[in-house]
Motif scaffolding. Structure first.
Motif, PDB file in Angstrom:
ATOM      1  N   CYS A 216       0.302  11.784   0.742  1.00 20.76           N
ATOM      2  CA  CYS A 216      -0.022  10.370   0.924  1.00 20.76           C
ATOM      3  C   CYS A 216      -0.205  10.003   2.393  1.00 20.76           C
ATOM      4  O   CYS A 216      -0.554   8.866   2.711  1.00 20.76           O
ATOM      5  CB  CYS A 216       1.088   9.497   0.339  1.00 20.76           C
ATOM      6  SG  CYS A 216       1.676  10.009  -1.282  1.00 20.76           S
ATOM      7  N   SER A 217       0.051  10.946   3.285  1.00 19.66           N
ATOM      8  CA  SER A 217       0.072  10.637   4.713  1.00 19.66           C
ATOM      9  C   SER A 217      -1.313  10.422   5.308  1.00 19.66           C
ATOM     10  O   SER A 217      -1.447   9.846   6.381  1.00 19.66           O
ATOM     11  CB  SER A 217       0.769  11.768   5.475  1.00 19.66           C
ATOM     12  OG  SER A 217       0.025  12.975   5.346  1.00 19.66           O
ATOM     13  N   GLY A 218      -2.339  10.914   4.623  1.00 23.68           N
ATOM     14  CA  GLY A 218      -3.687  10.836   5.165  1.00 23.68           C
ATOM     15  C   GLY A 218      -4.112  12.112   5.857  1.00 23.68           C
ATOM     16  O   GLY A 218      -5.219  12.203   6.398  1.00 23.68           O
TER      17      GLY A 218
ATOM     18  N   VAL B 293       2.135   6.322   9.785  1.00 26.17           N
ATOM     19  CA  VAL B 293       1.564   5.476   8.730  1.00 26.17           C
ATOM     20  C   VAL B 293       2.624   4.527   8.176  1.00 26.17           C
ATOM     21  O   VAL B 293       2.379   3.327   7.995  1.00 26.17           O
ATOM     22  CB  VAL B 293       0.971   6.344   7.600  1.00 26.17           C
ATOM     23  CG1 VAL B 293       0.604   5.483   6.387  1.00 26.17           C
ATOM     24  CG2 VAL B 293      -0.251   7.101   8.095  1.00 26.17           C
TER      25      VAL B 293
ATOM     26  N   GLY C 157      -8.508   7.149  -2.578  1.00 24.46           N
ATOM     27  CA  GLY C 157      -8.702   7.975  -1.396  1.00 24.46           C
ATOM     28  C   GLY C 157     -10.103   8.541  -1.281  1.00 24.46           C
ATOM     29  O   GLY C 157     -10.779   8.370  -0.261  1.00 24.46           O
TER      30      GLY C 157
ATOM     31  N   SER D 174      -7.316  13.520   4.332  1.00 18.61           N
ATOM     32  CA  SER D 174      -8.519  12.799   4.750  1.00 18.61           C
ATOM     33  C   SER D 174      -8.927  13.200   6.161  1.00 18.61           C
ATOM     34  O   SER D 174     -10.116  13.332   6.469  1.00 18.61           O
ATOM     35  CB  SER D 174      -8.281  11.287   4.693  1.00 18.61           C
ATOM     36  OG  SER D 174      -7.990  10.871   3.378  1.00 18.61           O
TER      37      SER D 174
ATOM     38  N   ASN E 104      -7.311   5.100   6.362  1.00 21.92           N
ATOM     39  CA  ASN E 104      -6.165   5.570   5.590  1.00 21.92           C
ATOM     40  C   ASN E 104      -5.037   4.543   5.594  1.00 21.92           C
ATOM     41  O   ASN E 104      -4.350   4.354   4.581  1.00 21.92           O
ATOM     42  CB  ASN E 104      -5.657   6.901   6.155  1.00 21.92           C
ATOM     43  CG  ASN E 104      -4.510   7.463   5.341  1.00 21.92           C
ATOM     44  OD1 ASN E 104      -4.661   7.798   4.175  1.00 21.92           O
ATOM     45  ND2 ASN E 104      -3.337   7.532   5.949  1.00 21.92           N
TER      46      ASN E 104
ATOM     47  N   THR F 218     -10.922   7.331  10.653  1.00 24.84           N
ATOM     48  CA  THR F 218     -10.279   7.957   9.496  1.00 24.84           C
ATOM     49  C   THR F 218      -8.831   7.512   9.366  1.00 24.84           C
ATOM     50  O   THR F 218      -8.351   7.200   8.267  1.00 24.84           O
ATOM     51  CB  THR F 218     -10.343   9.493   9.617  1.00 24.84           C
ATOM     52  OG1 THR F 218     -11.709   9.907   9.709  1.00 24.84           O
ATOM     53  CG2 THR F 218      -9.704  10.155   8.407  1.00 24.84           C
ATOM     54  N   ILE F 219      -8.129   7.475  10.484  1.00 22.83           N
ATOM     55  CA  ILE F 219      -6.736   7.014  10.467  1.00 22.83           C
ATOM     56  C   ILE F 219      -6.670   5.549  10.056  1.00 22.83           C
ATOM     57  O   ILE F 219      -5.805   5.140   9.269  1.00 22.83           O
ATOM     58  CB  ILE F 219      -6.091   7.224  11.855  1.00 22.83           C
ATOM     59  CG1 ILE F 219      -5.992   8.726  12.161  1.00 22.83           C
ATOM     60  CG2 ILE F 219      -4.709   6.576  11.912  1.00 22.83           C
ATOM     61  CD1 ILE F 219      -5.509   9.040  13.564  1.00 22.83           C
TER      62      ILE F 219
ATOM     63  N   PHE G 131     -13.085   7.344   1.189  1.00 17.44           N
ATOM     64  CA  PHE G 131     -13.571   8.314   2.172  1.00 17.44           C
ATOM     65  C   PHE G 131     -15.087   8.443   2.102  1.00 17.44           C
ATOM     66  O   PHE G 131     -15.760   8.493   3.138  1.00 17.44           O
ATOM     67  CB  PHE G 131     -12.931   9.685   1.958  1.00 17.44           C
ATOM     68  CG  PHE G 131     -13.437  10.715   2.936  1.00 17.44           C
ATOM     69  CD1 PHE G 131     -12.890  10.799   4.204  1.00 17.44           C
ATOM     70  CD2 PHE G 131     -14.483  11.569   2.600  1.00 17.44           C
ATOM     71  CE1 PHE G 131     -13.372  11.723   5.124  1.00 17.44           C
ATOM     72  CE2 PHE G 131     -14.968  12.490   3.507  1.00 17.44           C
ATOM     73  CZ  PHE G 131     -14.409  12.569   4.777  1.00 17.44           C
TER      74      PHE G 131
ATOM     75  N   ARG H 144      -5.946   2.079   3.092  1.00 21.11           N
ATOM     76  CA  ARG H 144      -5.738   2.613   1.742  1.00 21.11           C
ATOM     77  C   ARG H 144      -4.271   2.494   1.324  1.00 21.11           C
ATOM     78  O   ARG H 144      -3.964   2.020   0.223  1.00 21.11           O
ATOM     79  CB  ARG H 144      -6.174   4.082   1.704  1.00 21.11           C
ATOM     80  CG  ARG H 144      -5.933   4.776   0.374  1.00 21.11           C
ATOM     81  CD  ARG H 144      -6.295   6.246   0.466  1.00 21.11           C
ATOM     82  NE  ARG H 144      -5.397   6.982   1.335  1.00 21.11           N
ATOM     83  CZ  ARG H 144      -4.251   7.543   0.935  1.00 21.11           C
ATOM     84  NH1 ARG H 144      -3.862   7.424  -0.329  1.00 21.11           N
ATOM     85  NH2 ARG H 144      -3.496   8.209   1.787  1.00 21.11           N
TER      86      ARG H 144
END
Length: 337
Positions: A244-246, A204, A316, A249, A288, A284-285, A320, A291
């Motif tokens: 915070c990395s995702g 990320v 977030g 999610s 993120n 999803t990635i 999502f 985001r």
């Protein structure tokens, strides 16, 4: 044909007045919770007045309900809430219509507002009597959170009304108890799943650094194994930690997707579900990354404190819900038989 059937199913829920009104009330309830928090954070919390009269030491906050740990709890609650609604969706069609009692709405709404004011009056008392308060930290912390709980309960009564809530809890008490247990398990699962956070954080960070470097000459990125990568530009530098990395999610998507797959396995094309799952992971990635990039832009151009405290905390789960809602709405048309 499968798309038509799915569209018909969606229309069935939308046309059923009690179900439609339930989801509208739920949306209003969520919007009020977020909106009130957002308004307080913007207009009060970061003002000089708030810091002077209402800011209290961190010891009066439980660790799992503050800071980045709060994100894990929010993600756990988000999964359980969505999974619960999916699980009882057919039972919702059996609900009778409930007309809004505006007198109750007004009364409980005023009560919620009063509790909110008492909450800040209580924090002012702690601030003004800090020496005494420090001798009873645990007790006073529990009382502080009881104000929060009372506010949420009264707000729920205002939105849903007392009769509906009592009937709802009575009807789904077993499901509520079961999913409450799932909440605890899922919270623990997030903690375990976050062990692979570093690799996702690095990915990320490198992508966001590339995007920032296109428009900011002073974009920076520092990566050290085992530590949160630091990333930023224009004097806004942040660490892309496990929260915070995702990774949360990603787990949230996987959990909800598998839950839907198992729940409706007899109605789905299995091979298409595998393809949809892969597309969902990629999506999803991607969302993120969007985001995190948005957080960086807010911190650089607007307010670093707002970016970290407000935008990071709330963007977030909002993004999502939007992503998963759109993804499943269109993806399910392809996978249902």
């Amino acid at each position: 044909m499968s798309g038509a059937k799915k569209e018909k199913g969606i229309k069935k829920y939308l046309k059923h007045a009690p179900t439609r009104e339930f989801f509208i009330r739920t949306a209003v309830f969520g919007a009020l919770l977020f909106g009130i928090q957002f308004a307080i954070m913007i207009s009060i919390r970061h003002s000089v007045t708030f810091r002077k009269y209402f800011s209290i030491p961190e010891v009066f906050y439980f660790d799992f309900l503050s800071g980045l740990s709060k994100m894990k709890l929010l993600n756990s609650f988000l999964f359980v809430a969505v999974a619960f609604l999916i699980y009882i969706r057919r039972d919702l069609l059996k609900m009778k219509r409930h007309r809004q009692n505006w007198k109750q709405t007004a009364a409980y709404g005023i009560g919620a507002a009063a509790v909110l004011m008492l909450h800040y009056s209580y924090k002012y008392w702690i601030r003004s009597n800090l020496y005494l308060a420090m001798q009873h930290v645990t007790l006073l912390t529990v009382i502080k959170y009881l104000f929060n709980i009372a506010f949420v309960v009264l707000l729920a009564y205002a939105v849903y009304n007392k009769e509906f809530l009592h009937q709802f809890v009575k009807r789904f008490r077993k499901e509520i108890a079961a999913f409450s247990a799932v909440l605890v398990v899922y919270y623990i699962l997030i903690d375990w799943f976050q062990r692979i956070w570093f690799f996702l954080s690095v990915f990320v960070s490198k992508v966001i650094y590339f995007l920032l470097s296109l428009t900011y000459k002073d974009a920076v990125l520092h990566v050290k194994f085992g530590q949160a990568p630091t990333l930023g530009a224009a004097n806004f530098i942040v660490g892309v930690s496990k929260d915070c990395s995702g990774i949360d999610s990603l787990l949230l998507f996987i959990s909800l997707f598998i839950f839907l797959w198992v729940l409706n396995r007899g109605e789905l094309h299995q091979k298409r579900m595998i393809v949809l799952f892969i597309l969902g992971i990629i999506g999803t990635i991607a969302y993120n990354l969007l985001r995190v990039y948005a957080i960086m832009l807010v911190g650089i151009h607007y307010d670093p404190v707002f970016a970290v405290d407000v935008f990071h905390t709330n963007a977030g789960w909002i993004m999502f819900l939007l992503f998963f809602g759109i993804f499943w709405n269109y993806g399910s048309r392809w996978v249902y038989k």
